[in-house]
Write a protein that holds these residues in place. Structure first.
Motif, short mmCIF file in Angstrom:
data_model
loop_
_atom_site.label_atom_id
_atom_site.label_comp_id
_atom_site.label_asym_id
_atom_site.label_seq_id
_atom_site.Cartn_x
_atom_site.Cartn_y
_atom_site.Cartn_z
N PRO A 174 40.55 55.11 40.91
CA PRO A 174 40.95 53.73 40.99
C PRO A 174 39.90 52.99 39.90
O PRO A 174 38.75 53.08 39.69
CB PRO A 174 40.76 53.18 42.14
N GLN A 175 40.80 51.80 39.01
CA GLN A 175 39.99 51.06 38.24
C GLN A 175 39.66 49.64 38.80
O GLN A 175 40.21 49.56 39.92
CB GLN A 175 41.25 50.82 36.82
N PRO A 176 38.80 48.94 38.21
CA PRO A 176 38.61 47.68 38.72
C PRO A 176 39.52 46.92 38.65
O PRO A 176 40.46 46.69 37.58
CB PRO A 176 37.22 47.20 37.60
N GLY A 177 39.90 46.04 39.72
CA GLY A 177 41.24 45.32 39.92
C GLY A 177 42.25 45.90 40.50
O GLY A 177 43.16 45.16 41.01
N ASP A 178 42.04 47.23 40.78
CA ASP A 178 43.28 47.94 41.61
C ASP A 178 43.06 47.32 42.99
O ASP A 178 42.11 47.20 43.57
CB ASP A 178 42.87 49.28 41.58
N THR A 179 44.28 47.33 43.63
CA THR A 179 44.46 47.29 45.01
C THR A 179 44.57 48.65 45.69
O THR A 179 45.91 49.32 45.41
CB THR A 179 45.66 46.25 45.44
N PRO A 208 48.49 48.63 42.08
CA PRO A 208 48.54 49.29 43.34
C PRO A 208 47.81 50.59 42.96
O PRO A 208 48.11 51.43 42.08
CB PRO A 208 49.71 49.28 43.61
N TYR A 209 47.04 51.18 43.88
CA TYR A 209 46.47 52.61 43.60
C TYR A 209 46.69 52.97 45.14
O TYR A 209 45.87 52.69 46.03
CB TYR A 209 44.98 52.61 43.42
N ILE A 210 47.82 53.97 45.12
CA ILE A 210 48.26 54.36 46.38
C ILE A 210 47.43 55.52 46.91
O ILE A 210 47.64 56.57 46.39
CB ILE A 210 49.80 54.31 46.61
N ILE A 211 46.98 55.56 48.06
CA ILE A 211 46.31 57.00 48.55
C ILE A 211 47.11 57.34 49.86
O ILE A 211 47.25 56.81 50.80
CB ILE A 211 44.70 56.86 48.85
N VAL A 267 39.35 50.80 50.86
CA VAL A 267 40.97 50.63 51.17
C VAL A 267 40.86 49.03 51.16
O VAL A 267 40.09 48.30 52.10
CB VAL A 267 41.33 51.46 52.25
N THR A 268 41.84 48.29 50.42
CA THR A 268 41.99 46.88 50.40
C THR A 268 43.17 46.70 51.74
O THR A 268 43.10 45.64 52.08
CB THR A 268 42.69 46.36 49.14
N LEU A 269 44.20 47.81 51.78
CA LEU A 269 45.25 47.36 52.65
C LEU A 269 45.86 48.52 53.23
O LEU A 269 45.56 49.84 52.64
CB LEU A 269 46.54 46.99 51.69
#
Length: 347
Positions: A174-179, A208-211, A267-269
């Motif tokens: 994940p990069q800076p600024g990724d959700t 988005p960065y989906i896990i 995790v943001t969401l």
């Protein structure tokens, strides 16, 4: 994931991958009724991360005209030959002029094998109990793979390696600024319902960065029952990793989304579809922590397709197939009897 692996290999041979997808009519004519509709299949193939473009309604026999129409240098197929209904190699024309390449088939999986597992809807392959007569009653020779595996088992023949996971993984941090968005589930028989859900989740953020957290087989069996999951954890991992909307997979994620997990992956969401949330073993809500933090969101995929419905489609196709065969046999028998009578009358 067998199809995805073929497309991954094909993409590595060139710079741009166009995938021809047949219509329902073409498949029914040469192979029998498809499980998914052509619209579902177009969308599924487009969601695989190695695919640049799809060619809807591609002819069953690949011709030079088709390759030229899409400006393709060559076409790729697995090392298993495909034949038309009258026994001709569907790639004969392109092979003759040297515009054909081959990739390796994925060991341990076939559509026939998966169909066999779906027709074995009993719980026994997820437990250590001896196969009893009741279990054998539910079996079907469709469960025999091309290599003649035991008809009593719905267990996968697929063997996972770290190399295969590396080939499928994006490898992007994940990069800076990724959700960072976390989703969890069985993701069994990865299908259009999952794709629609992940696409909707992907649209929730600019970057988005989906896990995706995948539950172990025993856990899925606990909350889904019957013979689920149909695909084991290794197969489900590859299927989800092949999706263009997923950045990372947690193999054997805990059922409850814990504070540790949320903090570890920053995790943001946390998102869940409109399917029922079964309580954890102790009766608690697995989403209690993300709800407490105010980062939980329900997402409506707009699709009503579930693994259960796919299994129902398979069984319906199977029953229709058997009914058709019985009808055909009865007709042939009637013709034979009529011929026999005519012969007797002559004498």
């Amino acid at each position: 994931y067998g199809h995805s692996n073929q497309l991954r290999q094909a993409r590595a041979m060139g710079d741009y991958l166009i995938v021809g997808v047949h219509t329902d009519e073409e498949i029914a004519k040469h192979k029998g009724p498809p499980v998914f509709t052509q619209e579902e299949r177009y969308k599924m193939v487009q969601a695989i991360k190695w695919v640049d473009e799809i060619a809807p309604g591609a002819p069953y026999v690949t011709t030079l005209e088709t390759l030229d129409k899409y400006n393709c240098d060559f076409c790729v197929h697995g090392d298993d030959i495909t034949l038309t209904i009258d026994g001709k190699d569907t790639y004969e024309e392109v092979k003759t002029v040297g515009r054909y390449r081959e990739c390796k088939r994925t060991q341990g999986v076939s559509t026939t094998d998966l169909v066999g597992r779906m027709l074995l809807m009993t719980k026994a392959h997820h437990s250590n109990i001896d196969e009893d007569l009741d279990y054998r009653k539910h079996t079907d020779n469709f469960g025999k793979g091309p290599k003649g595996h035991s008809p009593w088992t719905g267990v996968s023949q697929f063997l996972q390696t770290s190399q295969k996971i590396i080939q499928f993984a994006s490898g992007k941090e994940p990069q800076p600024g990724d959700t960072i968005i976390y989703v969890a589930g069985a993701f069994d028989l990865f299908h259009i319902g999952h794709v629609d859900f992940l696409e909707k989740v992907h649209q929730l953020a600019e970057k988005p960065y989906i896990i995706a957290g995948l539950h172990f087989d025993q856990e899925v069996n606990r909350y889904k029952g019957k013979n689920y999951p149909i695909m084991n954890i290794h197969e489900r991992t590859l299927s989800v990793l092949a999706c263009r909307y997923v950045s990372e997979v947690v193999i054997g994620a805990p059922y409850a989304v814990t504070a540790d997990l949320l903090d570890h992956f920053r995790v943001t969401l946390v998102c869940h579809g409109m399917t029922e949330v079964v309580p954890d073993k102790d009766g608690s809500d697995p989403y209690e922590e993300p709800k407490r933090r105010g980062i939980f969101q329900l997402v409506d995929s707009g699709s009503n397709l579930t693994t259960d419905l796919i299994v129902q489609r398979i069984i319906k196709n199977r029953l229709e197939f058997e009914a058709r065969n019985q009808k055909k046999e009865a007709k042939e028998l009637a013709v034979l009897e009529a011929m026999k009578r005519l012969e007797e009358e002559k004498h």
